[in-house]
Each structure stands twice: as structure tokens, then as C-alpha cells.
Design an enzyme around this catalytic site. Sequence first.
Site, PDB file in Angstrom:
ATOM      1  CE  LYS A  11      61.596   1.493  44.667  1.00  0.00           C
ATOM      2  NZ  LYS A  11      63.343   0.623  44.654  1.00  0.00           N
ATOM      3  CE1 TYR A  51      64.300   1.706  39.984  1.00  0.00           C
ATOM      4  CE2 TYR A  51      61.933   0.227  39.326  1.00  0.00           C
ATOM      5  CZ  TYR A  51      63.217   1.377  40.274  1.00  0.00           C
ATOM      6  OH  TYR A  51      62.269   1.431  40.941  1.00  0.00           O
ATOM      7  CG  PHE A  59      67.592  -6.934  40.182  1.00  0.00           C
ATOM      8  CD1 PHE A  59      67.358  -5.224  40.274  1.00  0.00           C
ATOM      9  CD2 PHE A  59      69.534  -7.033  40.241  1.00  0.00           C
ATOM     10  CE1 PHE A  59      67.678  -4.395  40.068  1.00  0.00           C
ATOM     11  CE2 PHE A  59      69.258  -6.301  40.128  1.00  0.00           C
ATOM     12  CZ  PHE A  59      68.783  -4.444  39.650  1.00  0.00           C
ATOM     13  NE  ARG A  87      70.704   7.529  46.113  1.00  0.00           N
ATOM     14  CZ  ARG A  87      70.535   5.583  45.672  1.00  0.00           C
ATOM     15  NH1 ARG A  87      69.435   5.982  44.808  1.00  0.00           N
ATOM     16  NH2 ARG A  87      70.956   4.956  45.741  1.00  0.00           N
ATOM     17  CB  THR A  93      70.450  -0.982  47.441  1.00  0.00           C
ATOM     18  OG1 THR A  93      70.828   0.397  46.591  1.00  0.00           O
ATOM     19  CG2 THR A  93      69.477  -1.485  46.908  1.00  0.00           C
ATOM     20  NE  ARG A 104      65.849   2.219  49.272  1.00  0.00           N
ATOM     21  CZ  ARG A 104      66.696   2.583  48.339  1.00  0.00           C
ATOM     22  NH1 ARG A 104      67.937   2.666  48.773  1.00  0.00           N
ATOM     23  NH2 ARG A 104      66.119   2.252  46.928  1.00  0.00           N
ATOM     24  CG  ASN A 114      64.499  -0.530  48.077  1.00  0.00           C
ATOM     25  OD1 ASN A 114      63.459  -0.383  47.189  1.00  0.00           O
ATOM     26  ND2 ASN A 114      65.938  -1.058  47.465  1.00  0.00           N
ATOM     27  CG  HIS A 117      63.682   5.421  43.256  1.00  0.00           C
ATOM     28  ND1 HIS A 117      64.477   4.862  42.049  1.00  0.00           N
ATOM     29  CD2 HIS A 117      63.229   7.147  42.204  1.00  0.00           C
ATOM     30  CE1 HIS A 117      65.093   5.978  41.696  1.00  0.00           C
ATOM     31  NE2 HIS A 117      64.240   6.674  41.381  1.00  0.00           N
ATOM     32  CD  GLU A 128      65.617   8.429  38.076  1.00  0.00           C
ATOM     33  OE1 GLU A 128      65.447   9.392  39.625  1.00  0.00           O
ATOM     34  OE2 GLU A 128      65.984   7.284  37.929  1.00  0.00           O
TER      35      GLU A 128
END
Length: 138
Positions: A11, A51, A59, A87, A93, A104, A114, A117, A128
Site C-alpha cells: 500500500k 473495496y 472508514f 494472510r 488488520t 504489519r 497497514n 493487502h 482480485e
Amino acid sequence: MTTERTLGLIKPDGLERGKQGQILDVILKKGFKIVAMKQLRLTKAQAEGFYAEHSARPFFASLCEYMTSGPIIALALEKENAIADWRTLMGATNPEKADPGTIRKEFAVDLEKNTVHGSDSSQSAHREVPYFFSALER
Ligand code: UDP
Ligand code: MG
């Protein structure tokens, strides 16, 4: 276990702080094959589409603004059990709750910024990966 592909993103906060090299190194050392990779900057509409599942969340607007604030790196990652393993490597998260050794925990700024993704299911991965990569690119 079967070989899977999942979508990873580094990100804007990751690139802004120059962490992309270290993050890619971790990904490769953990045995993921990078089958496609590109750097790009999302438009507002592209971030909102990506998203969409979160469009009713408080948010959402801030998340989309942040995700368009600078370039990102999109990755198609492949290995056995790639979806769950990516993950796990990302961590929770909220980086305050992320386990030691996760990306993270190591790199994230806060709950929004964070750093990475990852697709959260097989269904998400199937949506995705093609959101970012055409059939010719993967
Ligand atoms: N997010 C946020 N506030 C929250 C929850 C999530 O800013 O309370 C952001 C954060 O960047 C997160 C993204 O929205 O990564 C998507 O949320 P999701 O619950 O899908 O978390 P993820 O799957 O990325 O762990
Ligand atoms: Mg998610």
C-alpha cells in the site's frame, strides 16, 4: 494442499517509506513465487471498486483517499496454500494486534496505513487477481 494464487498489495505507506524492497524480500524468502507484479496509482473509482464490500463502513472514504494517495505495488503470489499463508504473513488488520514477525507488526503505521493487502478467501482471490492483472500478465 493445492497450489493457489492470491492478490497482494504493498500500500502507499509502504512505498512512501521505501519499504517495498524489504517486503518483497520477506515474501520471496517465505516461498511465494511472484507470478505478476506492477507499480501503479489507483484512481478514486478504482479504489472504490476494489473495496466495494466496505462501502457502507465508516472508514470507507478515508480508506479510498489513502489508497489513492500514492503508488502501490500489485502482486500475484503463488504457492501451496497461498491465500491463508499470505494472510498469516501479513498479520492482523490492526498492527497493534499483529503477531511478531508479521509484515504489519514490522512495518505498519496504524490501522488504516497497514502496509499490505491480501485476498481473504478463494472467492476474493478470484475477483482480485484479475482486478489488477489481465490474462496476458499472469
Ligand atoms: N481499515 C481501516 N479501519 C478499520 C478497518 C479497516 O482503516 O477499522 C482499512 C485497513 O487499511 C484495512 C482495510 O481497511 O486493511 C480493509 O479492511 P479489512 O477489514 O478488509 O482488513 P484486511 O482484510 O486488509 O486485513
Ligand atoms: Mg480485507
